[in-house]
Motif scaffolding. Structure first.
Motif, PDB file in Angstrom:
ATOM      1  N   THR A  95      27.321  12.362  32.811  1.00 29.76           N
ATOM      2  CA  THR A  95      27.637  11.516  33.972  1.00 29.76           C
ATOM      3  C   THR A  95      26.412  11.314  34.843  1.00 29.76           C
ATOM      4  O   THR A  95      26.126  10.200  35.297  1.00 29.76           O
ATOM      5  CB  THR A  95      28.720  12.201  34.821  1.00 29.76           C
ATOM      6  OG1 THR A  95      29.712  12.722  33.965  1.00 29.76           O
ATOM      7  CG2 THR A  95      29.348  11.229  35.768  1.00 29.76           C
ATOM      8  N   VAL A  96      25.706  12.428  35.065  1.00 32.20           N
ATOM      9  CA  VAL A  96      24.491  12.335  35.882  1.00 32.20           C
ATOM     10  C   VAL A  96      23.505  11.362  35.236  1.00 32.20           C
ATOM     11  O   VAL A  96      22.960  10.464  35.897  1.00 32.20           O
ATOM     12  CB  VAL A  96      23.855  13.738  36.043  1.00 32.20           C
ATOM     13  CG1 VAL A  96      22.480  13.629  36.648  1.00 32.20           C
ATOM     14  CG2 VAL A  96      24.752  14.613  36.898  1.00 32.20           C
ATOM     15  N   THR A 106      24.680   7.678  35.516  1.00 29.85           N
ATOM     16  CA  THR A 106      24.408   7.044  36.806  1.00 29.85           C
ATOM     17  C   THR A 106      22.907   6.825  36.982  1.00 29.85           C
ATOM     18  O   THR A 106      22.486   5.841  37.581  1.00 29.85           O
ATOM     19  CB  THR A 106      24.952   7.890  37.967  1.00 29.85           C
ATOM     20  OG1 THR A 106      24.587   9.246  37.759  1.00 29.85           O
ATOM     21  CG2 THR A 106      26.452   7.772  38.064  1.00 29.85           C
ATOM     22  N   TYR A 107      22.107   7.733  36.447  1.00 29.34           N
ATOM     23  CA  TYR A 107      20.659   7.553  36.535  1.00 29.34           C
ATOM     24  C   TYR A 107      20.249   6.267  35.818  1.00 29.34           C
ATOM     25  O   TYR A 107      19.512   5.442  36.355  1.00 29.34           O
ATOM     26  CB  TYR A 107      19.937   8.756  35.925  1.00 29.34           C
ATOM     27  CG  TYR A 107      18.439   8.648  36.000  1.00 29.34           C
ATOM     28  CD1 TYR A 107      17.754   8.986  37.160  1.00 29.34           C
ATOM     29  CD2 TYR A 107      17.703   8.170  34.922  1.00 29.34           C
ATOM     30  CE1 TYR A 107      16.389   8.865  37.247  1.00 29.34           C
ATOM     31  CE2 TYR A 107      16.331   8.035  34.997  1.00 29.34           C
ATOM     32  CZ  TYR A 107      15.677   8.385  36.166  1.00 29.34           C
ATOM     33  OH  TYR A 107      14.319   8.247  36.254  1.00 29.34           O
ATOM     34  N   ARG A 154      21.342   3.164  37.728  1.00 29.45           N
ATOM     35  CA  ARG A 154      20.659   2.845  38.979  1.00 29.45           C
ATOM     36  C   ARG A 154      19.175   2.631  38.808  1.00 29.45           C
ATOM     37  O   ARG A 154      18.525   2.094  39.695  1.00 29.45           O
ATOM     38  CB  ARG A 154      20.913   3.970  39.990  1.00 29.45           C
ATOM     39  CG  ARG A 154      22.345   3.941  40.488  1.00 29.45           C
ATOM     40  CD  ARG A 154      22.710   5.149  41.309  1.00 29.45           C
ATOM     41  NE  ARG A 154      24.165   5.243  41.397  1.00 29.45           N
ATOM     42  CZ  ARG A 154      24.804   6.247  41.961  1.00 29.45           C
ATOM     43  NH1 ARG A 154      24.128   7.244  42.481  1.00 29.45           N
ATOM     44  NH2 ARG A 154      26.124   6.274  41.986  1.00 29.45           N
ATOM     45  N   ASP A 189      28.556   1.685  29.291  1.00 25.13           N
ATOM     46  CA  ASP A 189      29.913   2.009  29.705  1.00 25.13           C
ATOM     47  C   ASP A 189      30.877   1.974  28.533  1.00 25.13           C
ATOM     48  O   ASP A 189      31.870   2.698  28.509  1.00 25.13           O
ATOM     49  CB  ASP A 189      30.406   1.009  30.760  1.00 25.13           C
ATOM     50  CG  ASP A 189      30.114   1.511  32.155  1.00 25.13           C
ATOM     51  OD1 ASP A 189      29.468   2.561  32.250  1.00 25.13           O
ATOM     52  OD2 ASP A 189      30.543   0.858  33.105  1.00 25.13           O
ATOM     53  N   LEU A 218      32.299   5.041  26.843  1.00 30.87           N
ATOM     54  CA  LEU A 218      33.362   5.864  27.398  1.00 30.87           C
ATOM     55  C   LEU A 218      34.690   5.582  26.703  1.00 30.87           C
ATOM     56  O   LEU A 218      35.403   6.491  26.302  1.00 30.87           O
ATOM     57  CB  LEU A 218      33.500   5.609  28.903  1.00 30.87           C
ATOM     58  CG  LEU A 218      32.458   6.250  29.807  1.00 30.87           C
ATOM     59  CD1 LEU A 218      32.712   5.867  31.248  1.00 30.87           C
ATOM     60  CD2 LEU A 218      32.475   7.757  29.671  1.00 30.87           C
ATOM     61  N   PHE A 219      35.019   4.286  26.570  1.00 35.75           N
ATOM     62  CA  PHE A 219      36.314   3.936  25.986  1.00 35.75           C
ATOM     63  C   PHE A 219      36.202   3.140  24.703  1.00 35.75           C
ATOM     64  O   PHE A 219      37.198   2.770  24.114  1.00 35.75           O
ATOM     65  CB  PHE A 219      37.153   3.133  26.989  1.00 35.75           C
ATOM     66  CG  PHE A 219      37.573   3.949  28.154  1.00 35.75           C
ATOM     67  CD1 PHE A 219      38.532   4.936  27.997  1.00 35.75           C
ATOM     68  CD2 PHE A 219      37.001   3.772  29.386  1.00 35.75           C
ATOM     69  CE1 PHE A 219      38.910   5.712  29.059  1.00 35.75           C
ATOM     70  CE2 PHE A 219      37.379   4.544  30.451  1.00 35.75           C
ATOM     71  CZ  PHE A 219      38.338   5.517  30.292  1.00 35.75           C
ATOM     72  N   ILE A 248      35.862   9.749  24.986  1.00 36.30           N
ATOM     73  CA  ILE A 248      36.984  10.506  25.533  1.00 36.30           C
ATOM     74  C   ILE A 248      38.144  10.593  24.554  1.00 36.30           C
ATOM     75  O   ILE A 248      38.828  11.606  24.465  1.00 36.30           O
ATOM     76  CB  ILE A 248      37.428   9.876  26.859  1.00 36.30           C
ATOM     77  CG1 ILE A 248      36.299  10.070  27.876  1.00 36.30           C
ATOM     78  CG2 ILE A 248      38.691  10.517  27.380  1.00 36.30           C
ATOM     79  CD1 ILE A 248      36.384   9.160  29.037  1.00 36.30           C
ATOM     80  N   ALA A 288      41.335  -2.500  25.533  1.00 36.92           N
ATOM     81  CA  ALA A 288      40.255  -1.698  24.982  1.00 36.92           C
ATOM     82  C   ALA A 288      40.656  -1.249  23.577  1.00 36.92           C
ATOM     83  O   ALA A 288      41.827  -0.970  23.321  1.00 36.92           O
ATOM     84  CB  ALA A 288      39.989  -0.494  25.875  1.00 36.92           C
TER      85      ALA A 288
END
Lengths: 383, 346
Positions: free
Chosen positions: A107-108, A111-112, A115, A125, A128-129, A203, A252
């Motif tokens: 997660t970290v 986001t890195y 951004r 993204d 994730l799904f 997930i 999805a």
């Protein structure tokens, strides 16, 4: 079926089928070795690797992302092994630690990336799904090559995998390198998880590993059959998910694949011939009925013996009181089979029942294996 | 009062406090989950509470009712119950049952969001990853104080969990370490187990806004596991777990500010730092293990062989060897007090 004509849909369906086959085959071994949740840990743990692969490989190159996912999955597996073998931490906690810490680091990193690396990260993204629509033919050839390698390894090492799965001690006594085989199997499961990430996401990938194998287990008892059936189930769920998400905009892919596989599990749990819960319930019901009928029959017979009158009429209310519940339906079923008959003993009282000739024969037959009745006097009280 | 208000108005204070409260609430319960070997149930619960939230949303049309907490708690308990049911049908093993139930419920929730709730603020990313950074914007008035809503929620949940652990300490302890004895004493270990998992569900919902579902799992499992490597006493394990959670939320916040990354993720990752420390230096960690294996044997066992065969030190050379070896073997097996019961704990 018109959907299959579409090139993109065909690509996605083929990819999903390949992923399903690999996940089904390896899931079989994971399930039988009681390592189902290892797939959960490995798939969550792939996230930091995905991000690092993305950072190193630049734009959405699949190979570095898959390599990163595999590396971080293997690291997570090593952490689980370290915690369980070298300390007193139990397997469930070790899996949970690996899963949540790797996902947190992922997660970290995610986001890195989002951004600091501009807009090109949008595709990340999808991991994730899962986002099947993003699958391009070049990805398909990567997935296909990996699937071929995995299946070849399983075929070549079939005997070793089989004996290690079912009896690790025996395998050790044969001089097989059990630890190496176990580690290889873990790596293979990590590979299966990794090639499914694009389609199913980190997930939900665990479900595609466990569900086809769990469904297949209900239908068959031999490993060979289970592997083949799990591969089929995996492929079917994959294709179903790909088609459904192509047909309905905004669905999805991953969740549809998972629900399809879960549906197969529910069907298998209910309807599989030997282990199906419905058959089991039906068998249990039949046995309960037979047992009650036998008890009523035998008790009527013993009452007759006790009164030295084979045609002794027993009052329904008395039989009910003895069994503590209504026996009317039991007696009616026996009547239909011609084993008891209804008689009007005294008009002011309720129904009375007598054994027919057939009923007496059957009661004698039921009592024969016990043989106690003949030796015991009829006047002796019931225990 | 105004000093407290000025203090609460700083976003950093609110964020760290929320993180610490999530950590305390989670690791109080997590200690028992880890000891009962049910850690992975917290993973399952934290995924499937999403279904409860989505269904409650579809029924009411808002996200701000107590109903969504209830719905989520029910979804969490349903996960536990279904898993239990599946495992007891003996068609699949317990671990596979967990892995079958929660992905199905979670997939259903994601699909429902995809189909019916696309335009709402029920973003799957936000649910998974949380957004603690904006928690201080949403405030409620509490008398003269303005307090962030998440802070208030997590404070209540943490206090409830603390009360649960304090008032039911004896029951929890016995049903964790010896469920049969707890049953014999009439302490209702099964009900205690469900209450524990119900609180895990409620805490997961509360933590949703703050750190997201999966990071909640890190707070449930990692601090108690680190504490498990440090101590053999239950109350000490609870205390250390809470202290690690608090430390992790400070460290994580500092890290996240420095590198501009997800605050929740950094806090959860920071618990891993504490675990690594415990794993390396802890009482049951790697160095202690290496030390124990290398340490000289405890005083050797009395050498009965030598006594019976002749004068001590005479013909008993091989006897001494055996005695020394036995002593080493005994000292090499650490006796742990915080040992979980056999697998049949549920």
């Amino acid at each position: 079926m018109a959907l299959l004509g579409d090139f993109t849909v065909r690509t996605v369906a083929l990819g999903a089928a390949l992923v399903g086959v690999v996940a089904g085959v390896l899931g079989t071994f994971a399930l039988l070795r009681e390592q189902s949740l290892l797939g959960d840990a490995l798939s969550h743990a792939a996230l930091p690797g995905v991000c690092i692969g993305f950072l190193l490989g630049g734009a959405r190159q699949l190979e570095p992302i898959l390599a990163g996912a595999l590396a971080s999955g293997a690291l997570a597996a090593l952490l689980v092994m370290l915690l369980t073998r070298a300390t007193r931490v139990k397997t469930d906690a070790a899996l949970g630690v690996a899963l949540s810490l790797f996902f947190a680091v992922g997660t970290v990193l995610l986001t890195y990336v989002q951004r600091h690396e501009g807009a090109a990260q949008a595709g990340l993204d999808a991991f994730l799904f899962g986002q099947a629509a993003a699958l391009v033919p070049r990805d398909l050839s990567v997935i296909g090559a990996v699937a071929a390698v995995v299946l070849t390894v399983v075929l070549l090492g079939w005997k070793e995998l089989k004996v290690t799965t079912f009896d690790a001690d025996f395998a050790r006594s044969l001089g097989r390198p059990v630890v190496a085989i176990e580690f290889a199997l873990t790596v293979l499961i990590a590979v299966a998880v990794v090639i499914g990430l694009q389609l199913v996401g980190v997930i939900l990938m665990v479900a595609l590993v466990i569900a086809p194998a769990a469904a297949a287990r209900q239908w068959v008892t031999r490993l060979e059959g289970m592997v083949v059936l799990a591969a089929l189930f995996g492929a079917a769920s994959g294709v179903a998910g790909a088609l459904a998400s192509a047909a309905v905009r905004g669905l999805a892919t991953g969740p549809v694949i998972v629900l399809a596989a879960s549906g197969l599990v529910v069907i298998a749990l209910l309807f599989a011939p030997q282990r199906g819960l419905l058959w089991h319930a039906a068998r249990a019901q039949t046995q309960r009925r037979a047992l009650r009928a036998h008890r009523v029959l035998v008790d009527l017979y013993r009452l007759g013996e006790a009164h030295r009158d084979p045609g002794y009429p027993s009052e329904q209310g008395m039989i009910d009181a003895y069994f503590g519940s209504s026996t009317a339906h039991v007696l009616r079923r026996l009547e239909r089979r011609g084993l008891v008959a209804r008689v009007a003993h005294m008009p002011e009282e309720g129904d009375h029942w007598v054994l027919t000739e057939g009923g007496r024969d059957q009661a004698r037959e039921l009592l024969a294996p016990f043989g106690a009745r003949e030796r015991r006097g009829p006047e002796e009280p019931r225990p | 009062m105004s000093e407290l208000q000025a203090w609460l108005d700083q976003p950093s204070v609110t964020i760290v406090a929320i993180g610490a409260l999530v950590g305390i609430a989670a690791s109080l319960l997590g200690t028992f989950l880890v000891l009962r070997r049910e850690s992975m149930l917290s993973d399952a619960i934290s995924h499937s509470v999403l279904l409860g939230i989505v269904v409650a949303y579809l029924l009411t049309g808002t996200l701000d009712t107590p109903l969504h907490v209830i719905g989520a708690a029910l979804a969490g308990l349903a996960t536990v119950w279904l898993t239990d049911l599946l495992a007891r049908s003996r068609r699949v093993k317990n671990d596979a049952a967990i892995g079958l139930v929660f992905p199905a419920l979670f997939a259903l929730a994601v699909l429902l969001i995809n189909l019916y709730a696309r335009d709402v603020h029920l973003d799957t990313d936000a649910v998974l990853l949380g957004e603690i950074a904006f928690a201080w914007l949403d405030v409620v008035n509490l008398g003269q104080l303005e307090v962030a809503r998440s802070l208030l929620t997590m404070l209540v949940i943490a206090l409830v969990n603390l009360a649960f652990v304090v008032f039911l300490y004896k029951e929890l302890k016995l049903s964790t370490f010896d469920p049969q004895l707890a049953m014999a004493f009439g302490l209702r270990p099964v009900a205690i187990g469900y209450a524990l998992l119900g609180l895990v569900s409620v805490s997961a919902v509360g933590a949703f806004d703050a750190v997201g579902a999966i990071l909640f799992v890190a707070f449930v499992i990692v601090p108690p596991t680190a504490a498990y490597l440090l101590t053999d006493r239950l109350w000490w394990m609870l205390t250390i777990g809470c202290m690690i959670a608090i430390g992790a939320s400070f460290a994580g916040y500092a890290f996240a500010r420095a590198f501009d990354v997800s605050i929740g993720g950094a806090m959860a990752s920071a618990t891993g730092g504490f675990l690594l420390l415990a794993l390396t230096f802890g009482k049951h960690g790697l160095i202690a293990r290496g030390w124990r294996q290398r340490a000289p044997a405890a005083p050797p066992l009395p050498d009965f062989g030598a006594v019976s065969t002749g004068p001590a030190g005479g013909g008993g050379v091989s006897g001494h060897g055996v005695g020394g070896g036995a002593g080493q073997a005994v000292s090499g097996v650490p006796r742990a007090q915080v040992e979980a019961p056999s697998a049949a704990s549920r």
